[in-house]
Design a protein around this motif. Structure first.
Motif, short mmCIF file in Angstrom:
data_model
loop_
_atom_site.label_atom_id
_atom_site.label_comp_id
_atom_site.label_asym_id
_atom_site.label_seq_id
_atom_site.Cartn_x
_atom_site.Cartn_y
_atom_site.Cartn_z
N SER A 188 -29.22 31.29 -49.42
CA SER A 188 -27.85 30.98 -49.81
C SER A 188 -27.76 30.93 -51.33
CB SER A 188 -27.46 29.63 -49.23
OG SER A 188 -26.23 29.22 -49.77
N PRO A 189 -26.62 31.35 -51.88
CA PRO A 189 -26.45 31.22 -53.34
C PRO A 189 -26.21 29.77 -53.74
CG PRO A 189 -24.47 32.10 -52.34
CD PRO A 189 -25.50 32.00 -51.25
N ALA A 222 -15.23 31.45 -40.44
CA ALA A 222 -16.53 31.54 -39.77
C ALA A 222 -17.59 30.93 -40.67
CB ALA A 222 -16.88 33.00 -39.50
N ARG A 223 -18.52 30.21 -40.06
CA ARG A 223 -19.62 29.65 -40.83
C ARG A 223 -20.68 30.72 -41.03
NH1 ARG A 223 -21.78 24.98 -36.98
NH2 ARG A 223 -23.91 25.64 -37.26
N SER A 224 -21.53 30.53 -42.02
CA SER A 224 -22.51 31.57 -42.38
C SER A 224 -23.43 31.93 -41.23
CB SER A 224 -23.32 31.14 -43.60
OG SER A 224 -24.04 29.95 -43.30
N SER A 225 -23.81 30.96 -40.39
CA SER A 225 -24.72 31.27 -39.28
C SER A 225 -24.06 32.16 -38.23
CB SER A 225 -25.23 29.99 -38.64
OG SER A 225 -24.15 29.25 -38.12
N ALA A 226 -22.73 32.16 -38.17
CA ALA A 226 -22.02 32.98 -37.19
C ALA A 226 -21.79 34.40 -37.68
CB ALA A 226 -20.69 32.33 -36.84
#
Length: 85
Positions: free
Chosen positions: A54-55, A43-47
């Motif tokens: 973001s780090p 899964a991508r971070s936006s999902a």
């Protein structure tokens, strides 16, 4: 963390079952293909709903002076190419 430079069509193997393929990009986007077993949750971070800073960071661009120097070099090379025609 490992940082790699890839050309379109090149890929990264992660273990024996996961392949990340760089298929190109444009502007501030890159296009990746992920070939992995269906059982693996990707899964991508936006999902994931994890919004926030973001780090990871975007690399800083080159300076205006460097851009101008590159432009001057390109202009000189074009003039040389035109003279040899």
């Amino acid at each position: 963390m490992l940082k790699l430079t890839l050309k379109p069509g090149e890929y990264i193997d992660i273990g024996q079952e996961i392949k990340i393929i760089f298929s190109g990009g444009s502007a501030n986007n890159i296009h990746l293909l992920v070939d992995a077993p269906r059982e693996l949750n990707i899964a991508r971070s936006s999902a994931t709903g994890q919004r926030g800073k973001s780090p990871y960071y975007r690399e800083s661009g080159i300076s205006d002076a460097a851009k101008e120097e590159i432009n001057q070099i390109l202009r000189r090379e074009r003039r040389k190419a035109i003279k040899t025609i």
